[in-house]
Enzyme design. Structure first.
Site, PDB file in Angstrom:
ATOM      1  N   HIS A 266      -5.925   1.790  -4.152  1.00 38.90           N
ATOM      2  CA  HIS A 266      -4.999   1.278  -3.147  1.00 38.90           C
ATOM      3  C   HIS A 266      -4.566  -0.132  -3.503  1.00 38.90           C
ATOM      4  O   HIS A 266      -5.152  -0.789  -4.357  1.00 38.90           O
ATOM      5  CB  HIS A 266      -5.637   1.324  -1.754  1.00 38.90           C
ATOM      6  CG  HIS A 266      -6.729   0.314  -1.534  1.00 38.90           C
ATOM      7  ND1 HIS A 266      -6.891  -0.373  -0.358  1.00 38.90           N
ATOM      8  CD2 HIS A 266      -7.734  -0.119  -2.354  1.00 38.90           C
ATOM      9  CE1 HIS A 266      -7.932  -1.184  -0.441  1.00 38.90           C
ATOM     10  NE2 HIS A 266      -8.467  -1.040  -1.632  1.00 38.90           N
TER      11      HIS A 266
ATOM     12  N   CYS B 299       0.818  -1.224   0.000  1.00 34.14           N
ATOM     13  CA  CYS B 299       0.000   0.000   0.000  1.00 34.14           C
ATOM     14  C   CYS B 299       0.850   1.272   0.000  1.00 34.14           C
ATOM     15  O   CYS B 299       0.648   2.168  -0.820  1.00 34.14           O
ATOM     16  CB  CYS B 299      -0.968  -0.012   1.179  1.00 34.14           C
ATOM     17  SG  CYS B 299      -0.211   0.142   2.811  1.00 34.14           S
TER      18      CYS B 299
ATOM     19  N   HIS C 286      -2.560   1.439   6.861  1.00 35.51           N
ATOM     20  CA  HIS C 286      -2.943   1.298   5.449  1.00 35.51           C
ATOM     21  C   HIS C 286      -3.154   2.673   4.838  1.00 35.51           C
ATOM     22  O   HIS C 286      -3.576   3.620   5.515  1.00 35.51           O
ATOM     23  CB  HIS C 286      -4.222   0.470   5.304  1.00 35.51           C
ATOM     24  CG  HIS C 286      -4.508   0.064   3.891  1.00 35.51           C
ATOM     25  ND1 HIS C 286      -3.805  -0.913   3.237  1.00 35.51           N
ATOM     26  CD2 HIS C 286      -5.413   0.535   2.989  1.00 35.51           C
ATOM     27  CE1 HIS C 286      -4.270  -1.044   2.001  1.00 35.51           C
ATOM     28  NE2 HIS C 286      -5.244  -0.175   1.831  1.00 35.51           N
TER      29      HIS C 286
END
Length: 353
Positions: free
Chosen positions: A328, A268, A316
């Site tokens: 993402h 990520c 994240h």
């Protein structure tokens, strides 16, 4: 006949009790017998698998970000060690030159025999010339003292550089130990998640991961416009933000690989770093540092190009593209894709360009 008493059962506690409970649950969940027939583990529902896999992925991602940070620090330590070694080598060359100069002076003194200056004056056939030479020798003595001082300075500096290198080496070893620990944590979590997913049918897998058999996202709620400046989405605020968003769109479908920063696979924070690197903006490697790399913005202020962060541990990150959507790199079971921002617990946002 002697009476036989039934043996008193001892109470179970601590680890013994937990072990017994585990065995009891396993016995209740799996039929056992002496017919040699094998029995499968209790089947979890897709919902239960999803909950467990999601937990494992979150824990793996937290460890991944710690790994990324340790790797970044280890690489920095390696760079500093290389720099210190280069400096020490240059100082060593200067030290060798200074020692050679001192050696030449010492050899000249030896050849001169070290005769007392008064006797040299008395024995000289040309006293005036000798006196001129004596003045030169005095000046040479001052130069010799300066040369000795330079040698001492070089020795001290070399020792300082070596000490600094030893400190950096200890730091590097600590980072490498941390790297290995986080790597084992990540791979353990991911292996466990794979074992759970392997027990699902393709249809159940799609329900759990939100992707079809090819890994493409199938949730309608996450399907957004491929052009970030159309279909009601506001354009990015700067050319660099727009370039980062365009890069992210170009990477849709790329696989998630933990620790990867592109160009063909990403985790990520690796996707975010690569997207902005393509736009000429240097970002830190980890989510923890990326959230502080720009100006914080509220959720209501989000514009395409902003970084959006999730979970209380800031583990994240995605790139907001407008319309409530982000791009993402989710986890190993799903490729880089569009998803709604409200898909995960929102933790904050930052505008970096």
């Amino acid at each position: 006949m002697a009476a036989h008493r039934k043996p008193r059962q001892r109470s179970l506690s601590g680890h013994t009790a937990r072990t017994a409970a585990t065995l009891a649950l396993a016995g209740a969940a799996t039929a056992t017998g002496f017919d040699g027939t094998g029995h499968a583990e209790p089947q979890l529902t897709p919902g239960q698998v999803k909950g467990e896999v999601d937990r494992l992925y979150r824990e793996a991602e937290t460890a991944t970000e710690k790994y990324n940070g340790a790797k970044e620090r280890a690489e920095a330590a390696q760079g500093r060690i290389a720099g210190l070694q280069d400096q020490a080598a240059r100082r060593q060359q200067k030290l060798s030159s200074a020692r050679d100069a001192l050696g030449s002076v010492a050899a000249a003194q030896y050849r001169g025999g070290g005769i007392d200056p008064a006797w040299q004056l008395a024995l000289s056939s040309d006293p005036d010339r000798y006196l001129d030479g004596a003045s030169f020798a005095e000046r040479a003595g001052h130069r010799q003292a300066a040369a000795v001082s330079r040698v001492r300075d070089q020795l001290r500096e070399i020792e300082r550089l070596r000490g600094a290198a030893r400190i950096e080496l200890r730091s590097l070893r600590s980072r490498q130990a941390e790297l290995n620990l986080q790597k084992r944590t990540v791979t353990g979590k991911l292996d466990e998640a794979r074992r759970l997913l392997a027990r699902l049918t393709p249809r159940q897998m799609s329900e759990v991961t939100g992707a079809d058999a090819t890994g493409r996202h199938v949730s309608r709620s996450a399907a957004g416009p491929r052009d970030p400046v159309r279909a009601g989405n506001s354009p990015a605020t700067t050319a660099r933000a727009a370039a980062a968003v365009a890069y992210a769109y170009g990477k849709l479908g790329s696989p998630y690989v933990w620790g990867a920063t592109g160009p063909n696979a990403f985790d990520c924070s690796g996707l975010v770093q690569a997207a902005y690197r393509s736009a000429g903006v240097s970002l830190p490697r980890t989510t923890y540092a990326q959230i502080d790399a720009g100006r914080r913005v509220s959720r209501s202020e989000l514009q395409p190009g902003d970084l959006v962060f999730f979970y209380s541990g800031i583990s994240h990150v995605g790139i907001y593209v407008g319309g409530g959507q982000m791009i993402h790199a989710p986890n190993p079971s799903a490729p880089v894709r569009l998803a709604p921002v409200d898909q995960m617990p929102f933790a904050g946002a930052a505008r970096v360009a």
